[in-house]
Enzyme design. Sequence first.
Site, PDB file in Angstrom:
ATOM      1  N   HIS A 235       0.842  -1.197   0.000  1.00  0.00           N
ATOM      2  CA  HIS A 235       0.000   0.000   0.000  1.00  0.00           C
ATOM      3  C   HIS A 235       0.877   1.247   0.000  1.00  0.00           C
ATOM      4  CE1 HIS A 235      -3.000  -2.975   1.519  1.00  0.00           C
ATOM      5  NE2 HIS A 235      -3.784  -2.275   0.718  1.00  0.00           N
ATOM      6  N   ASP A 276      -6.549   4.818  -0.599  1.00  0.00           N
ATOM      7  CA  ASP A 276      -5.743   4.197   0.464  1.00  0.00           C
ATOM      8  C   ASP A 276      -4.810   5.198   1.138  1.00  0.00           C
ATOM      9  OD1 ASP A 276      -6.542   1.537   0.784  1.00  0.00           O
ATOM     10  OD2 ASP A 276      -5.363   0.835  -0.922  1.00  0.00           O
TER      11      ASP A 276
END
Length: 564
Positions: A235, A276
């Site tokens: 991420h 994210d």
Amino acid sequence: TEGDAVKGSGPRKREGSVLKLRDSTAVGVGFSNAGTASLALGRLMRGRGKSTNTVPADDPIFWFMPAHGSHNEDDTETHMVGSESATSSAAREQHTILGPFNAHQMSAAHRAGYVDEETLAHQAAKTNGEAPNSLDEKLWVPLRKYLSIIKQSVVFDGNNSEDWADTQLPAFPGPSYVDWDFNLFEVPTSKLDRITLEMFMDLGIVDEFELETPTLKRFLHRVDMAMSLHNNSYHNRYHSFDVAQSCFVIATNMNLQNLVGSLEVLALIVAALCHDLEHPGTNNAYAVNAMTDLAIRYNDASPLESHHIAVAWTILRSSGCELFDPLELDQIKTVRKLMIASILATDMTLHFSLKNELDGVVLRNTLGEETDEPKALESDLDRTVLLKVVLHVADISNPCKPWDVGKIWSDRVIDEFFKQGDLEKRLGLPITPNMDRDTTKQAELSVNFVDFIVGPFFMALTSLLPKVHKCCELMRDNRAEWCRRIEADIQSRETLNEEQKIEEITKWKRRELAFNDVVEPLIEQAKGKMGKGRRRSTLHVLAQMTDKTKHKAEDALGGMSDDE
């Protein structure tokens, strides 16, 4: 021709706004609407900040032959440039050659539909101001053979780009950012914002909504900072860019733009970049079990996704990053509503309920309908569901990318999973499924992820967007490679005798047969139905599965453990 004007179009059209086209050689070329012409020809004529078709001496230049067809000054009916199969001989016979155009102009013309991939074109290394005299077939080839060169040569208009040290797009060794096959790992992080800016331009949303380029660049920089906060394996800013680029390709090459409006596309691409932000590298299950600050703040309800949205709008409201300031208030509210819905839908606990919503959209918009191309969805609810689905599938699309790209993503996510599992062990917390490095096998996890998470979504989406079949083909091929690795792993296990090995391998092969019996007809149906005839929904195809296939699937599932 000089002096022509094309009226502006779109939700932010202003009375009397026109785009002047000067020194254009665009004769006899039509667009479906004035808005498309305005956006596309604006980019075509911009080039390197110039308003003419003069080509810099160091640029590759292109000439092309338009389709055979009549055009006169009194006739408002115009003609698109035709394909090689239909027009090659006619074009050569008529000897109509237009140019020169630089790579930027050809790229804009192609994206707008001004020329198609089969249009006959000729490329020269440098311009001498003269069109090629020869009509030799070796000199005139379909434009598609030059597209990679064009994409690598495109440069962005230098206006308002004072803080770009390098305005040149990076060279792409393989497919470009406009392709699903794009390998983003071949691009340095310093170039990601540059490509993202180009995607905004290609979508037409910068021109249509009058987004300020300096503001957009500052916004992208803040997104990069937020995605780099925790130095995650998976991420990180590459993931943010990957999801945005996947949404971009679905919107353009796979025709999502035909189903939703431009404001919705704007909301989707910004949501993809922001979905994210400040990801901690652990998931919601960990946040809830560890009672982290985010879980406390958001009462255990999608704490990560709620945080990503809050960070996104904090950035969007900060000084210098007010990207949506040019929009009307009701448009901003719509974008915010769509971003919230889409980002919240990336919570994996909502996966199966979102699949049910997608099934409803498919049934309402495909069954019994004759269509040549995907048509815009009339229902606001259906368009919102589709945006949620597209962001979600882009977020889980790693198994649908070329193997060299998807394998890197798999390695990265498994590393992040195992780090969370290690942390949970140290803290005495329940270990989240698939995150225990002592029991989780990457290949088996990958196949299960395809079968129960990724596959059903992408297969259903082919009913609305048939070109998604390309993703399904890659998913099928990648799944086969993971199955080969599973078989090799089973063969290497010393704890199993030969009979047990055969039994284990047989179980996985039965599942592979069941999977292929479902996905292969869907791929062929999508490929055969693109652009013509009746498109039956994927659900309808699944309902027509043979009893043999159904039994295979039931047998395969019946042999699985509860965890599987």
